[in-house]
Design a protein around this motif. Structure first.
Motif, PDB file in Angstrom:
ATOM      1  N   MET A 197       3.365  -6.563  -4.886  1.00  0.00           N
ATOM      2  CA  MET A 197       2.359  -5.996  -5.178  1.00  0.00           C
ATOM      3  C   MET A 197       2.483  -4.700  -4.466  1.00  0.00           C
ATOM      4  N   ILE A 198       2.586  -3.424  -4.812  1.00  0.00           N
ATOM      5  CA  ILE A 198       2.972  -2.142  -4.387  1.00  0.00           C
ATOM      6  C   ILE A 198       1.488  -2.337  -4.201  1.00  0.00           C
ATOM      7  N   PHE A 199       0.764  -1.599  -2.865  1.00  0.00           N
ATOM      8  CA  PHE A 199      -0.110  -0.615  -2.326  1.00  0.00           C
ATOM      9  C   PHE A 199      -0.544   0.769  -3.069  1.00  0.00           C
ATOM     10  N   THR A 200      -1.085   1.536  -3.666  1.00  0.00           N
ATOM     11  CA  THR A 200      -0.941   3.460  -3.018  1.00  0.00           C
ATOM     12  C   THR A 200      -2.527   3.220  -2.546  1.00  0.00           C
ATOM     13  N   THR A 201      -2.674   4.121  -1.518  1.00  0.00           N
ATOM     14  CA  THR A 201      -3.838   4.471  -1.579  1.00  0.00           C
ATOM     15  C   THR A 201      -3.936   5.921  -0.134  1.00  0.00           C
ATOM     16  N   ALA A 202      -5.275   6.634  -0.409  1.00  0.00           N
ATOM     17  CA  ALA A 202      -4.781   7.581   0.693  1.00  0.00           C
ATOM     18  C   ALA A 202      -5.181   7.529   1.817  1.00  0.00           C
ATOM     19  N   TYR A 203      -5.370   5.736   2.048  1.00  0.00           N
ATOM     20  CA  TYR A 203      -5.691   5.941   3.329  1.00  0.00           C
ATOM     21  C   TYR A 203      -4.943   4.883   4.207  1.00  0.00           C
ATOM     22  N   ASP A 204      -4.465   5.121   5.406  1.00  0.00           N
ATOM     23  CA  ASP A 204      -3.454   4.309   6.253  1.00  0.00           C
ATOM     24  C   ASP A 204      -4.136   3.519   6.997  1.00  0.00           C
ATOM     25  N   GLU A 205      -5.425   2.991   6.807  1.00  0.00           N
ATOM     26  CA  GLU A 205      -6.212   2.243   7.657  1.00  0.00           C
ATOM     27  C   GLU A 205      -6.552   0.349   7.100  1.00  0.00           C
ATOM     28  N   HIS A 206      -5.242   0.549   5.509  1.00  0.00           N
ATOM     29  CA  HIS A 206      -5.443  -1.051   5.029  1.00  0.00           C
ATOM     30  C   HIS A 206      -4.147  -1.592   5.165  1.00  0.00           C
ATOM     31  N   ALA A 207      -3.170  -0.421   6.232  1.00  0.00           N
ATOM     32  CA  ALA A 207      -1.638  -1.175   5.418  1.00  0.00           C
ATOM     33  C   ALA A 207      -1.959  -2.349   6.118  1.00  0.00           C
ATOM     34  N   LEU A 208      -2.306  -2.831   7.182  1.00  0.00           N
ATOM     35  CA  LEU A 208      -2.386  -4.280   7.472  1.00  0.00           C
ATOM     36  C   LEU A 208      -2.731  -5.170   6.749  1.00  0.00           C
ATOM     37  N   ALA A 266      -2.755  -5.092   3.030  1.00  0.00           N
ATOM     38  CA  ALA A 266      -2.027  -5.204   2.624  1.00  0.00           C
ATOM     39  C   ALA A 266      -0.754  -5.967   2.654  1.00  0.00           C
ATOM     40  N   PHE A 267      -0.239  -5.506   3.646  1.00  0.00           N
ATOM     41  CA  PHE A 267       1.194  -6.728   4.347  1.00  0.00           C
ATOM     42  C   PHE A 267       0.069  -7.918   4.623  1.00  0.00           C
ATOM     43  N   GLU A 268      -1.127  -8.481   5.279  1.00  0.00           N
ATOM     44  CA  GLU A 268      -1.313 -10.013   5.459  1.00  0.00           C
ATOM     45  C   GLU A 268      -1.068 -10.334   3.501  1.00  0.00           C
ATOM     46  N   ALA A 269      -1.666  -9.465   2.754  1.00  0.00           N
ATOM     47  CA  ALA A 269      -1.632  -9.929   1.117  1.00  0.00           C
ATOM     48  C   ALA A 269      -0.551  -9.819   0.691  1.00  0.00           C
ATOM     49  N   GLN A 270       0.515  -9.707   1.363  1.00  0.00           N
ATOM     50  CA  GLN A 270       2.245 -10.345   1.093  1.00  0.00           C
ATOM     51  C   GLN A 270       2.289  -9.347   0.103  1.00  0.00           C
ATOM     52  N   ALA A 271       1.692  -7.492   0.453  1.00  0.00           N
ATOM     53  CA  ALA A 271       2.372  -6.099  -0.596  1.00  0.00           C
ATOM     54  C   ALA A 271       4.142  -6.277  -0.176  1.00  0.00           C
ATOM     55  N   VAL A 272       4.706  -6.093  -0.707  1.00  0.00           N
ATOM     56  CA  VAL A 272       6.235  -5.741  -0.437  1.00  0.00           C
ATOM     57  C   VAL A 272       6.561  -4.170  -0.457  1.00  0.00           C
ATOM     58  N   GLY A 273       5.363  -2.981  -0.822  1.00  0.00           N
ATOM     59  CA  GLY A 273       5.132  -1.298  -0.504  1.00  0.00           C
ATOM     60  C   GLY A 273       3.606  -1.242  -0.692  1.00  0.00           C
ATOM     61  N   TYR A 274       4.029  -0.345   0.533  1.00  0.00           N
ATOM     62  CA  TYR A 274       2.426   0.501   0.666  1.00  0.00           C
ATOM     63  C   TYR A 274       2.645   2.285   0.416  1.00  0.00           C
ATOM     64  N   LEU A 275       2.202   3.015  -0.199  1.00  0.00           N
ATOM     65  CA  LEU A 275       2.233   4.074  -0.588  1.00  0.00           C
ATOM     66  C   LEU A 275       1.503   5.053  -0.223  1.00  0.00           C
ATOM     67  N   LEU A 276       1.146   6.199   1.136  1.00  0.00           N
ATOM     68  CA  LEU A 276       0.583   7.185   0.378  1.00  0.00           C
ATOM     69  C   LEU A 276       0.251   7.833  -0.210  1.00  0.00           C
ATOM     70  N   LYS A 277      -1.072   8.107  -0.844  1.00  0.00           N
ATOM     71  CA  LYS A 277      -1.243   9.136  -1.670  1.00  0.00           C
ATOM     72  C   LYS A 277      -0.909  10.476  -1.248  1.00  0.00           C
ATOM     73  N   PRO A 278      -0.282  11.490  -1.715  1.00  0.00           N
ATOM     74  CA  PRO A 278       0.400  11.454  -3.435  1.00  0.00           C
ATOM     75  C   PRO A 278       0.983  10.882  -2.774  1.00  0.00           C
ATOM     76  N   VAL A 279       1.676  10.120  -3.859  1.00  0.00           N
ATOM     77  CA  VAL A 279       2.454   9.639  -3.933  1.00  0.00           C
ATOM     78  C   VAL A 279       4.097   9.940  -4.243  1.00  0.00           C
ATOM     79  N   ARG A 280       4.771   9.970  -3.881  1.00  0.00           N
ATOM     80  CA  ARG A 280       6.399  10.806  -4.560  1.00  0.00           C
ATOM     81  C   ARG A 280       7.025   9.637  -4.806  1.00  0.00           C
ATOM     82  N   ARG A 281       7.825  10.092  -5.853  1.00  0.00           N
ATOM     83  CA  ARG A 281       8.278   9.597  -6.436  1.00  0.00           C
ATOM     84  C   ARG A 281       9.340   9.197  -6.581  1.00  0.00           C
TER      85      ARG A 281
END
Length: 70
Positions: free
Chosen positions: A1-12, A14-29
Motif C-alpha cells: 500500500m502506498i499512501f499519497t497525501t498533501a499532509y505529512d501528519e498522517h505518516a505514522l 500510514a506506516f502503522e497500517a504497514q504502508a510500503v510508501g508515503y508520498l507527499l503531493k505533488p507526487v514526483r514521477r
C-alpha cells in the motif's frame, strides 16, 4: 500500500497500517516509480507472511475452543 497525501501528519498512521510508501503531493514521477518498484519487491513475501499468520491465528482459536470445551 502506498499512501499519497498533501499532509505529512498522517505518516505514522500510514506506516502503522504497514504502508510500503508515503508520498507527499505533488507526487514526483520518479518517487512514485521507486515506491511502486519497492511495493512489487515486498508484496509477495509480505502476502505469504500474512497468509501464514492468518492460518496460525485460526489454529490457535480452534485449539483454545477445543480445550475450553473439553
Amino acid at each position: 500500500m502506498i499512501f499519497t497525501t498533501a499532509y505529512d501528519e498522517h505518516a505514522l498512521e500510514a506506516f502503522e497500517a504497514q504502508a510500503v510508501g508515503y508520498l507527499l503531493k505533488p507526487v514526483r514521477r520518479e518517487k512514485l516509480a521507486r515506491a511502486v518498484r519497492h511495493a512489487a519487491r515486498i508484496a509477495s513475501p509480505q502476502l505469504q507472511r500474512l497468509a501464514e499468520q492468518s492460518q496460525l491465528g485460526r489454529r490457535a482459536r480452534s485449539c483454545a475452543c477445543a480445550s475450553a470445551t473439553g
